[in-house]
Write a protein that holds these residues in place. Structure first.
Motif, PDB file in Angstrom:
ATOM      1  N   PRO A 186       0.801  -1.228   0.000  1.00  0.00           N
ATOM      2  CA  PRO A 186       0.000   0.000   0.000  1.00  0.00           C
ATOM      3  C   PRO A 186       0.835   1.279   0.000  1.00  0.00           C
ATOM      4  O   PRO A 186       0.273   2.374  -0.193  1.00  0.00           O
ATOM      5  CB  PRO A 186      -0.827  -0.126   1.288  1.00  0.00           C
ATOM      6  N   LEU A 187       2.138   1.176   0.176  1.00  0.00           N
ATOM      7  CA  LEU A 187       2.993   2.355   0.109  1.00  0.00           C
ATOM      8  C   LEU A 187       3.268   2.794  -1.325  1.00  0.00           C
ATOM      9  O   LEU A 187       3.721   3.925  -1.546  1.00  0.00           O
ATOM     10  CB  LEU A 187       4.323   2.085   0.825  1.00  0.00           C
ATOM     11  N   VAL A 188       2.995   1.904  -2.312  1.00  0.00           N
ATOM     12  CA  VAL A 188       3.287   2.257  -3.710  1.00  0.00           C
ATOM     13  C   VAL A 188       2.033   2.355  -4.580  1.00  0.00           C
ATOM     14  O   VAL A 188       2.104   2.868  -5.705  1.00  0.00           O
ATOM     15  CB  VAL A 188       4.284   1.262  -4.343  1.00  0.00           C
ATOM     16  N   ARG A 189       0.885   1.863  -4.100  1.00  0.00           N
ATOM     17  CA  ARG A 189      -0.377   1.994  -4.821  1.00  0.00           C
ATOM     18  C   ARG A 189      -1.504   2.191  -3.819  1.00  0.00           C
ATOM     19  O   ARG A 189      -1.475   1.646  -2.717  1.00  0.00           O
ATOM     20  CB  ARG A 189      -0.674   0.753  -5.695  1.00  0.00           C
ATOM     21  N   ASP A 190      -2.527   2.940  -4.228  1.00  0.00           N
ATOM     22  CA  ASP A 190      -3.695   3.171  -3.369  1.00  0.00           C
ATOM     23  C   ASP A 190      -4.731   2.084  -3.645  1.00  0.00           C
ATOM     24  O   ASP A 190      -5.655   2.269  -4.447  1.00  0.00           O
ATOM     25  CB  ASP A 190      -4.284   4.558  -3.630  1.00  0.00           C
ATOM     26  N   PHE A 191      -4.586   0.959  -2.990  1.00  0.00           N
ATOM     27  CA  PHE A 191      -5.506  -0.159  -3.230  1.00  0.00           C
ATOM     28  C   PHE A 191      -6.842   0.099  -2.542  1.00  0.00           C
ATOM     29  O   PHE A 191      -6.893   0.426  -1.360  1.00  0.00           O
ATOM     30  CB  PHE A 191      -4.900  -1.470  -2.723  1.00  0.00           C
ATOM     31  N   GLU A 192      -7.905  -0.074  -3.316  1.00  0.00           N
ATOM     32  CA  GLU A 192      -9.255   0.105  -2.794  1.00  0.00           C
ATOM     33  C   GLU A 192      -9.867  -1.222  -2.354  1.00  0.00           C
ATOM     34  O   GLU A 192     -10.818  -1.242  -1.560  1.00  0.00           O
ATOM     35  CB  GLU A 192     -10.139   0.760  -3.860  1.00  0.00           C
ATOM     36  N   ARG A 193      -9.343  -2.323  -2.889  1.00  0.00           N
ATOM     37  CA  ARG A 193      -9.821  -3.666  -2.534  1.00  0.00           C
ATOM     38  C   ARG A 193      -8.609  -4.580  -2.383  1.00  0.00           C
ATOM     39  O   ARG A 193      -7.753  -4.616  -3.262  1.00  0.00           O
ATOM     40  CB  ARG A 193     -10.765  -4.232  -3.597  1.00  0.00           C
ATOM     41  N   ILE A 194      -8.564  -5.332  -1.278  1.00  0.00           N
ATOM     42  CA  ILE A 194      -7.489  -6.295  -1.052  1.00  0.00           C
ATOM     43  C   ILE A 194      -8.123  -7.608  -0.615  1.00  0.00           C
ATOM     44  O   ILE A 194      -8.791  -7.672   0.432  1.00  0.00           O
ATOM     45  CB  ILE A 194      -6.505  -5.810   0.033  1.00  0.00           C
ATOM     46  N   ALA A 195      -7.958  -8.630  -1.427  1.00  0.00           N
ATOM     47  CA  ALA A 195      -8.479  -9.959  -1.116  1.00  0.00           C
ATOM     48  C   ALA A 195      -7.326 -10.849  -0.659  1.00  0.00           C
ATOM     49  O   ALA A 195      -6.215 -10.780  -1.190  1.00  0.00           O
ATOM     50  CB  ALA A 195      -9.164 -10.577  -2.336  1.00  0.00           C
ATOM     51  N   ILE A 196      -7.590 -11.685   0.333  1.00  0.00           N
ATOM     52  CA  ILE A 196      -6.580 -12.599   0.864  1.00  0.00           C
ATOM     53  C   ILE A 196      -7.055 -14.030   0.658  1.00  0.00           C
ATOM     54  O   ILE A 196      -8.155 -14.405   1.079  1.00  0.00           O
ATOM     55  CB  ILE A 196      -6.320 -12.334   2.358  1.00  0.00           C
ATOM     56  N   TRP A 197      -6.206 -14.806  -0.004  1.00  0.00           N
ATOM     57  CA  TRP A 197      -6.519 -16.218  -0.278  1.00  0.00           C
ATOM     58  C   TRP A 197      -5.513 -17.107   0.439  1.00  0.00           C
ATOM     59  O   TRP A 197      -4.320 -16.792   0.498  1.00  0.00           O
ATOM     60  CB  TRP A 197      -6.454 -16.491  -1.779  1.00  0.00           C
TER      61      TRP A 197
END
Length: 318
Positions: free
Chosen positions: A151-162
């Motif tokens: 998240p320090l290099v892109r503004d993620f709006e959705r993060i899924a964990i598998w």
């Protein structure tokens, strides 16, 4: 600190003082220096100590007039956690003027942080600028550090964990839910098809990520497999992607999924289009279009560990 003292930086110290933003910058410089021939390292040597048990040594020098040293680690099964292994060890650093050993650093914590920092550095270079959806595949220590670094290099709006263990997925989501927009992944093909960035951070021995699932413009970080044998992604993914390595020599020696695809006749050595350092130095192009699929193979290198350890030592000096 007296000149004759040997500084010891344990895991708690590394966690408290190896800042992710600073580590991204340190790793970025280290990979440019490696591709530029300003640093030196040998391919890792490994002694097999029995089933699933390895002792590895990785020496290197940050430059002729810079610090040098070696990382020594054991990779052994984790007690009580079948199918998982821990990297325990030390990084020994020497100063360049008299050749004195000056510090010993916990290698496990440095490895966790600098690996995620290297992934973030590569993602910043290779992923689309408008990447907003991240898929983390894995639930161990590397998943945690990657959730802090990316998240320090892109503004993620959705993060899924598998992950293969639903209880670990839920625990990881709960751990980060207050700081990040995280949720458990649904059906994997659909999650991959909607992801802008995918990170494989597992000990899987057979492919868990298929190239046919990727949508145009996706960037993949292949991190979990660090030697011949275990393969996290299939050969179709290797063939479809613009394949970038942290080190060409190391990839030709130990990038498992690339070696399998090459043995199957799907790619040749030329499929490794660049080292990440060459792209950072603007000697080779990275992403060439918004629709291109890119892949970064992270094997990890002594110069990354040594650069992180040198940063810790120098920042500790009065």
């Amino acid at each position: 600190m007296r000149k004759s003292e040997l500084a010891i930086f344990d895991g708690d110290y590394v966690r408290a003082h190896l800042d992710y933003r600073a580590c991204i910058a340190v790793v970025r410089e280290a990979m440019m220096a490696l591709s530029d021939g300003r640093t030196r390292q040998l391919l890792r040597t490994m002694f097999h100590m029995g089933e699933g048990r390895t002792f590895a040594q990785m020496p290197g020098a940050l430059g002729d007039d810079d610090m040098f040293g070696a990382k020594m680690i054991s990779v052994f099964p984790s007690p009580g956690e079948p199918g998982t292994r821990r990297h325990r060890g030390v990084i020994a650093m020497f100063e360049p003027d008299e050749g004195r050993p000056v510090c010993i650093v916990d290698a496990e914590e440095v490895t966790h942080i600098r690996t995620a920092a290297a992934t973030a550095m590569a993602t910043d270079v290779l992923a689309r600028r408008d990447a907003r959806c991240l898929l983390i595949m894995g639930t161990g220590g590397q998943a945690r550090t990657h959730l802090r670094a990316l998240p320090l290099v892109r503004d993620f709006e959705r993060i899924a964990i598998w992950g293969r263990n639903p209880d670990k997925v839920r625990a990881l989501v709960e751990e980060f839910s207050g700081a990040l927009p995280v949720r458990p992944a649904g059906e994997l093909p659909a999650e991959v098809a909607s992801a802008d960035v995918v990170c494989t951070l597992t000990g899987a021995r057979e492919p868990i990520l298929a190239g046919r699932w990727l949508r145009p413009g996706c960037h993949v970080n292949i991190v979990g497999s660090s030697g011949p044998g275990p393969v996290e992604v299939d050969s179709e993914l290797v063939a479809r992607a613009r394949y970038v390595a942290d080190s060409r020599a190391s990839a030709l020696d130990a990038a498992a999924e690339f070696l399998v695809a090459r043995d199957e006749g799907l790619v040749t050595d030329d499929h490794i289009v660049a080292e990440i350092g060459e792209i950072l130095l603007e000697r080779k192009p990275g992403r060439r279009s918004d629709d291109e699929i890119t892949a970064y193979k992270s094997l990890g290198h002594a110069v990354q560990d040594l650069a992180a350890a040198a940063h810790l030592y120098r920042s500790s000096r009065p």
